[in-house]
Write a protein that holds these residues in place. Structure first.
Motif, PDB file in Angstrom:
ATOM      1  N   LEU A  92      15.425  -1.855   4.784  1.00  0.00           N
ATOM      2  CA  LEU A  92      14.276  -2.719   4.628  1.00  0.00           C
ATOM      3  C   LEU A  92      13.064  -1.838   4.657  1.00  0.00           C
ATOM      4  O   LEU A  92      11.633  -2.316   4.661  1.00  0.00           O
ATOM      5  CB  LEU A  92      14.250  -3.618   5.903  1.00  0.00           C
ATOM      6  CG  LEU A  92      15.114  -4.604   6.245  1.00  0.00           C
ATOM      7  CD1 LEU A  92      14.967  -5.274   7.302  1.00  0.00           C
ATOM      8  CD2 LEU A  92      15.698  -5.325   5.343  1.00  0.00           C
ATOM      9  N   SER A  93      13.034  -0.564   4.461  1.00  0.00           N
ATOM     10  CA  SER A  93      11.917   0.191   4.237  1.00  0.00           C
ATOM     11  C   SER A  93      10.909   0.044   3.046  1.00  0.00           C
ATOM     12  O   SER A  93       9.844   0.594   2.990  1.00  0.00           O
ATOM     13  CB  SER A  93      12.329   1.755   4.629  1.00  0.00           C
ATOM     14  OG  SER A  93      13.025   2.294   3.175  1.00  0.00           O
ATOM     15  N   GLY A  94      11.329  -0.754   2.120  1.00  0.00           N
ATOM     16  CA  GLY A  94      10.543  -1.080   0.837  1.00  0.00           C
ATOM     17  C   GLY A  94      11.422  -1.229  -0.378  1.00  0.00           C
ATOM     18  O   GLY A  94      12.769  -0.751  -0.344  1.00  0.00           O
ATOM     19  N   ALA A  95      10.813  -1.825  -1.327  1.00  0.00           N
ATOM     20  CA  ALA A  95      11.456  -2.089  -2.408  1.00  0.00           C
ATOM     21  C   ALA A  95      11.500  -1.187  -3.426  1.00  0.00           C
ATOM     22  O   ALA A  95      10.477  -0.685  -4.278  1.00  0.00           O
ATOM     23  CB  ALA A  95      10.782  -3.269  -3.048  1.00  0.00           C
ATOM     24  N   SER A  96      12.664  -0.486  -3.474  1.00  0.00           N
ATOM     25  CA  SER A  96      12.814   0.543  -4.432  1.00  0.00           C
ATOM     26  C   SER A  96      12.506   0.168  -5.946  1.00  0.00           C
ATOM     27  O   SER A  96      13.077  -0.653  -6.380  1.00  0.00           O
ATOM     28  CB  SER A  96      14.310   1.194  -4.449  1.00  0.00           C
ATOM     29  OG  SER A  96      14.580   2.286  -5.123  1.00  0.00           O
ATOM     30  N   GLY A  97      11.488   1.093  -6.633  1.00  0.00           N
ATOM     31  CA  GLY A  97      11.295   0.831  -7.983  1.00  0.00           C
ATOM     32  C   GLY A  97      10.422  -0.271  -8.212  1.00  0.00           C
ATOM     33  O   GLY A  97      10.235  -0.469  -9.371  1.00  0.00           O
ATOM     34  N   ILE A  98       9.901  -0.888  -7.076  1.00  0.00           N
ATOM     35  CA  ILE A  98       8.818  -1.854  -7.298  1.00  0.00           C
ATOM     36  C   ILE A  98       7.328  -1.488  -6.972  1.00  0.00           C
ATOM     37  O   ILE A  98       7.189  -0.752  -6.071  1.00  0.00           O
ATOM     38  CB  ILE A  98       9.089  -3.012  -6.234  1.00  0.00           C
ATOM     39  CG1 ILE A  98      10.762  -3.752  -6.723  1.00  0.00           C
ATOM     40  CG2 ILE A  98       8.056  -4.279  -6.336  1.00  0.00           C
ATOM     41  CD1 ILE A  98      10.552  -4.635  -7.953  1.00  0.00           C
ATOM     42  N   ASP A  99       6.870  -1.706  -8.036  1.00  0.00           N
ATOM     43  CA  ASP A  99       5.154  -1.504  -7.798  1.00  0.00           C
ATOM     44  C   ASP A  99       4.476  -2.577  -7.387  1.00  0.00           C
ATOM     45  O   ASP A  99       4.359  -3.662  -8.166  1.00  0.00           O
ATOM     46  CB  ASP A  99       4.690  -0.891  -9.178  1.00  0.00           C
ATOM     47  CG  ASP A  99       3.128  -0.740  -9.062  1.00  0.00           C
ATOM     48  OD1 ASP A  99       2.437  -0.834  -7.962  1.00  0.00           O
ATOM     49  OD2 ASP A  99       2.578  -0.207 -10.210  1.00  0.00           O
ATOM     50  N   ARG A 100       4.094  -2.794  -6.170  1.00  0.00           N
ATOM     51  CA  ARG A 100       3.312  -3.971  -5.779  1.00  0.00           C
ATOM     52  C   ARG A 100       2.102  -4.632  -6.710  1.00  0.00           C
ATOM     53  O   ARG A 100       1.651  -5.465  -6.490  1.00  0.00           O
ATOM     54  CB  ARG A 100       2.849  -3.742  -4.233  1.00  0.00           C
ATOM     55  CG  ARG A 100       3.970  -4.034  -3.188  1.00  0.00           C
ATOM     56  CD  ARG A 100       3.600  -4.147  -2.095  1.00  0.00           C
ATOM     57  NE  ARG A 100       4.781  -4.144  -1.299  1.00  0.00           N
ATOM     58  CZ  ARG A 100       4.717  -4.831   0.049  1.00  0.00           C
ATOM     59  NH1 ARG A 100       3.504  -5.034   0.583  1.00  0.00           N
ATOM     60  NH2 ARG A 100       5.864  -4.732   0.974  1.00  0.00           N
ATOM     61  N   ALA A 101       1.308  -3.545  -7.226  1.00  0.00           N
ATOM     62  CA  ALA A 101       0.385  -3.888  -8.484  1.00  0.00           C
ATOM     63  C   ALA A 101      -0.484  -4.713  -7.925  1.00  0.00           C
ATOM     64  O   ALA A 101      -0.893  -5.800  -8.604  1.00  0.00           O
ATOM     65  CB  ALA A 101       1.205  -4.388  -9.562  1.00  0.00           C
ATOM     66  N   ALA A 102      -1.209  -4.222  -6.839  1.00  0.00           N
ATOM     67  CA  ALA A 102      -2.200  -4.995  -6.075  1.00  0.00           C
ATOM     68  C   ALA A 102      -3.476  -5.454  -6.856  1.00  0.00           C
ATOM     69  O   ALA A 102      -4.206  -6.366  -6.624  1.00  0.00           O
ATOM     70  CB  ALA A 102      -2.485  -4.415  -4.753  1.00  0.00           C
TER      71      ALA A 102
END
Length: 311
Positions: free
Chosen positions: A15-25
């Motif tokens: 659950l430490s973070g979405a691998s390969g995902i840029d949150r693009a805030a």
């Protein structure tokens, strides 16, 4: 010198973070970009409701989030949360609903992070953590804490604005420390909470108080819960824990005393274990390990030297 952080880096925390995902805030306030992203044929969306989403158990043993093209969902959803983009440019959204949709083929099942978090890919687990955290916050913070008026969703689900007084409210995260304490004999201190099943032992943990550093919180919580004093404190890793809004900050800590005196409120029982004692207790069933999804299991494994048995 190898640190605990080095040892855990090779195997990411669940659950430490979405691998390969840029949150693009930077896109969250760009309504034109969000509208174009929503209408793009490669965009994928899933529904979250009550902390659950639909997952599918594939024949090859993988468990995946059930995601559909965005054009199959209504275009005017209010509770539509932008989660980010992947390396291939695919955009991901979550829709918050009162109930999960049915599936005609009956192959999907509802599941929360506790059930499916360790089964999903890092990408899917990270997306679900993000969506569940937003859902929990949205459900609990519908009114302005400044003036009491109902707020409206903005920034693709990451802000609530008050139309009356103009206040902006952001998703909250409650920092909590979780620590494996060892003594001068390299024994591990494990405790059992009042409401846990008989035999369930895990690391100590607690929330950071206002005006307190995380290191101070480690020392205070161990003293309060187990009566053990702590000296050296070393940060290991963190884990988002959206139940409903915690961020678990994992530590290894060295005790300067070994006498245990539990508080009797949060901790019902605490014991020192050598590796051999814990291994024997697992084998006999006297001790049950913590959930494999929790960072607690990883902290214990770093000291234990091998994977824990799964409950």
């Amino acid at each position: 010198m190898t640190t605990w952080t080095d040892r855990t880096a090779a195997q990411p925390i669940t659950l430490s973070g979405a691998s390969g995902i840029d949150r693009a805030a930077h896109h969250r306030l760009d309504e034109a970009w969000l509208a174009a992203a929503w209408s793009h044929p490669t965009t994928r969306v899933f529904v979250v409701s009550g902390g659950q989403a639909l997952v599918d158990d594939a024949p090859d043993g993988r468990t995946e989030l059930v995601m559909t093209p965005s054009f199959e969902a209504p275009p005017t959803e209010t509770h539509r949360y932008f989660l980010g983009t992947d390396d291939d440019g695919v955009r991901y959204f979550a829709l918050q609903k009162d109930a999960l949709p049915g599936r005609m083929d009956q192959s999907a099942r509802p599941a929360g992070l506790r059930e499916a978090g360790a089964l999903l890919s890092p990408r899917d687990a990270g997306l679900l953590v993000h969506a569940v955290a937003l859902e929990n916050w949205q459900r609990l913070h519908r009114f302005c804490s400044r003036c009491g008026e109902r707020t409206v969703i903005a920034a693709a689900g990451h802000i609530r604005r008050c139309p009356a007084c103009g206040a902006e409210h952001y998703p909250r995260t409650d920092p909590a420390v979780i620590m494996l304490v060892t003594d001068d004999q390299d024994r591990a201190l494990l405790g059992r909470q009042m409401h846990w099943p008989e035999g369930r032992f895990s690391t100590l943990a607690g929330f950071v108080e206002p005006g307190e550093s995380i290191e101070q919180a480690v020392v205070r919580e161990v003293a309060e819960e187990a009566g053990v004093t702590v000296g050296q404190v070393e940060y290991v890793a963190s884990q988002p824990w959206p139940f409903p809004s915690s961020l678990m900050l994992g530590f290894m800590a060295r005790a300067t005393s070994s006498r245990i005196q539990v508080d009797g409120e949060e901790i019902h029982e605490a014991r020192w274990f050598s590796r051999d004692e814990l291994r024997a207790a697992f084998k006999s069933g006297e001790v049950l390990p913590p959930s494999g999804i929790s960072i607690a299991a990883r902290l214990i494994e770093l000291w234990y030297g091998e994977p824990l048995p799964r409950a």
